[in-house]
Design an enzyme around this catalytic site. Structure first.
Site, PDB file in Angstrom:
ATOM      1  N   SER A   1      21.615  -5.192  39.048  1.00 35.75           N
ATOM      2  CA  SER A   1      21.794  -4.297  37.900  1.00 35.75           C
ATOM      3  C   SER A   1      21.870  -5.049  36.585  1.00 35.75           C
ATOM      4  O   SER A   1      22.461  -6.134  36.499  1.00 35.75           O
ATOM      5  CB  SER A   1      23.100  -3.518  38.093  1.00 35.75           C
ATOM      6  OG  SER A   1      23.466  -2.874  36.895  1.00 35.75           O
TER       7      SER A   1
ATOM      8  N   GLU B   1      23.812  -4.296  34.425  1.00 36.86           N
ATOM      9  CA  GLU B   1      25.257  -4.358  34.127  1.00 36.86           C
ATOM     10  C   GLU B   1      25.774  -5.792  34.305  1.00 36.86           C
ATOM     11  O   GLU B   1      26.778  -6.173  33.709  1.00 36.86           O
ATOM     12  CB  GLU B   1      25.996  -3.377  35.043  1.00 36.86           C
ATOM     13  CG  GLU B   1      27.500  -3.290  34.870  1.00 36.86           C
ATOM     14  CD  GLU B   1      27.991  -2.566  33.628  1.00 36.86           C
ATOM     15  OE1 GLU B   1      27.194  -1.877  32.958  1.00 36.86           O
ATOM     16  OE2 GLU B   1      29.196  -2.700  33.321  1.00 36.86           O
TER      17      GLU B   1
ATOM     18  N   TYR C   1      32.536  -3.592  38.779  1.00 31.54           N
ATOM     19  CA  TYR C   1      31.214  -3.253  39.333  1.00 31.54           C
ATOM     20  C   TYR C   1      30.207  -4.366  39.025  1.00 31.54           C
ATOM     21  O   TYR C   1      29.485  -4.835  39.917  1.00 31.54           O
ATOM     22  CB  TYR C   1      30.733  -1.920  38.740  1.00 31.54           C
ATOM     23  CG  TYR C   1      29.269  -1.621  38.998  1.00 31.54           C
ATOM     24  CD1 TYR C   1      28.845  -1.075  40.196  1.00 31.54           C
ATOM     25  CD2 TYR C   1      28.303  -1.886  38.020  1.00 31.54           C
ATOM     26  CE1 TYR C   1      27.489  -0.803  40.427  1.00 31.54           C
ATOM     27  CE2 TYR C   1      26.960  -1.619  38.236  1.00 31.54           C
ATOM     28  CZ  TYR C   1      26.560  -1.076  39.444  1.00 31.54           C
ATOM     29  OH  TYR C   1      25.229  -0.817  39.665  1.00 31.54           O
TER      30      TYR C   1
ATOM     31  N   LEU D   1      28.330   0.458  54.769  1.00 37.30           N
ATOM     32  CA  LEU D   1      28.312  -0.939  54.300  1.00 37.30           C
ATOM     33  C   LEU D   1      29.636  -1.649  54.546  1.00 37.30           C
ATOM     34  O   LEU D   1      29.706  -2.874  54.442  1.00 37.30           O
ATOM     35  CB  LEU D   1      27.978  -1.005  52.806  1.00 37.30           C
ATOM     36  CG  LEU D   1      26.526  -0.798  52.372  1.00 37.30           C
ATOM     37  CD1 LEU D   1      26.346  -1.243  50.929  1.00 37.30           C
ATOM     38  CD2 LEU D   1      25.544  -1.546  53.252  1.00 37.30           C
TER      39      LEU D   1
ATOM     40  N   GLN E   1      20.415   9.019  44.038  1.00 39.38           N
ATOM     41  CA  GLN E   1      19.243   9.286  43.195  1.00 39.38           C
ATOM     42  C   GLN E   1      18.043   8.428  43.604  1.00 39.38           C
ATOM     43  O   GLN E   1      16.959   8.944  43.932  1.00 39.38           O
ATOM     44  CB  GLN E   1      19.571   9.001  41.726  1.00 39.38           C
ATOM     45  CG  GLN E   1      18.342   9.041  40.826  1.00 39.38           C
ATOM     46  CD  GLN E   1      18.591   8.554  39.417  1.00 39.38           C
ATOM     47  OE1 GLN E   1      18.672   9.351  38.502  1.00 39.38           O
ATOM     48  NE2 GLN E   1      18.689   7.242  39.210  1.00 39.38           N
TER      49      GLN E   1
END
Ligand code: NAP
Ligand code: G4F
Length: 341
Positions: free
Chosen positions: A130, A132, A154, A54, A12
């Protein structure tokens, strides 16, 4: 002409950032992984593709060497939080150690850190950190100084990426910054994330293609903005003379239930008739609430979001209605429909 290399260019944010940088006159390179990547046709026209992963250090060195970028935007990651519990090691490798590999590739190609190299010279680096990472929040709203308490593999991997980016800035004088971005969405958002899952389901239910929508925690609160606004902040961060980390968000809180209500209202349906709570979508450890204090970004970058929450959800529902109606008429997706997410 400035040159940029974007990892995660098929995602995105990668798509919006590529469009933005091309419009700003950049030569844009995009890192794409895999031999026959099904997302390859999501790469925006005008972007030069370079292959790499990566997980593979030498491919990153080769990509940086080929693109010769002034700026590297590391957007690639395993980005879906629930997957990080099922594949925690892979998440650590890609989302965490992948950042180190990209920083090392920059160091190897540009010679940063070698004797005689001038601090701050050479390739500038953006890391997609993030909100998060804030996880079980210690204060509301969260800013650049808020303690990190990640609640998922994550979030833990992102915290590693965040600190290794700061460490390379402090150790080697690399112009490396982290954008601590809060949730941002768009019609190009992956279908597994809650906003898009809801807007797509509302559209499909309206068209008779689906009967119900199964969700987890409706009480979770997020600070949701529009992805197109957030990629502008990424470029602005790298344009600053002094590298620093920035929180980027709207400062407004909404619940998953608010997303559901607006999405179903947009298609003229009562969500209570269609939404089912399903424990399989409840997480082992939840991030209950996120809300950004973006004062630094607003003052130093002069960044402001342009799309309000309700308009964002309605924009996504409208796009999903159009797309689902097309798919209804042509059940086998055309290449254009694939490209349009
Ligand atoms: P996304 O749509 O899930 O895109 C992830 C990208 O990473 C895809 O292009 C994917 O490529 C690539 N990728 C995955 N594994 C890779 C690997 N091993 N090597 C190279 N590329 C790999 O994510 P997004 O929403 O655009 O987010 C962009 C970044 O911002 C991510 O790092 C995400 O964690 C972070 N972030 C996002 C938000 C948000 O709300 N969107 C908020 C804060 C931070 P394929 O197409 O090949 O799978
Ligand atoms: O849309 P989500 O999956 O996004 P989440 O977990 O906040 O992560 C996204 O934003 C992060 C920034 O804070 C990014 F770093 C990350 O890469 C990603 O882009 O879930 C949002 C909330 C959660 O609290 C979840 O429990 O929605 C709740 N939820 C309730 N039912 C659901 C569902 N989430 C999903 N994906 N699916 C459900 O059925």
């Amino acid at each position: 002409m400035r040159r940029a290399l974007i990892t995660g260019v098929t995602g995105q944010d990668g798509s919006y950032l590529a469009e933005h940088l091309l419009a700003e006159g950049y030569q844009v390179w995009g890192l794409v992984r895999g031999q026959a990547n099904p997302h390859r046709d999501r790469v925006i026209e005008g972007v030069r593709v370079v292959e790499g992963d990566l997980l593979d250090q030498s491919s990153l060195v080769a990509a940086v060497d080929r693109a010769q970028p002034d700026e590297v935007y590391n957007l690639a990651a395993i980005s879906y939080v629930p997957m990080s519990w099922h594949q925690a090691e892979l998440t650590a490798e890609v989302t965490g150690l992948g950042v180190l590999r990209m920083l090392e590739a920059i160091r190897m190609v540009s010679g940063i850190g070698r004797a005689g190299a001038s601090p701050g010279a050479g390739i500038r680096f953006y890391q997609a950190s993030s909100s998060e990472m804030f996880g079980k929040v210690s204060e509301v709203p969260q800013n650049e100084a808020t303690t990190l308490h990640p609640r998922s593999p994550y979030g833990v991997a992102k915290a590693y990426g965040h600190f290794i980016t700061r460490n390379y800035r402090e150790s080697f004088g690399l112009h490396a910054v982290s954008g601590i971005l809060f949730n941002h969405e768009s019609p190009r958002r992956g279908r597994e994330f809650v906003t898009r899952k809801i807007t797509l389901s509302a559209a499909r239910i309206k068209l008779g293609l689906q009967r119900e929508l199964r969700l987890g925690n409706l009480d979770a609160v997020r600070d949701w903005g529009f992805a197109g606004d957030y990629v502008r902040a990424m470029r602005l961060m790298l344009a600053q003379d002094r590298p620093a980390d920035y929180v980027v968000g709207t400062g407004h809180m909404h619940s998953v239930r608010d997303v559901v209500r607006i999405a179903f209202d947009t298609v003229g349906l009562d969500w209570h008739d269609h939404v089912v709570i399903d424990p399989q979508f409840v997480r082992p450890a939840e991030v209950e609430l996120l809300c950004a204090d973006s004062t630094r970004a607003r003052v130093e970058l002069r960044w402001t979001p342009t799309v309000e929450f309700e308009d964002l959800i309605r924009m996504m529902v409208t796009a999903d209605l159009e797309r689902s109606a097309r798919e209804q008429q042509t059940p086998v997706a055309t290449p254009q429909e694939h490209r349009a997410w």
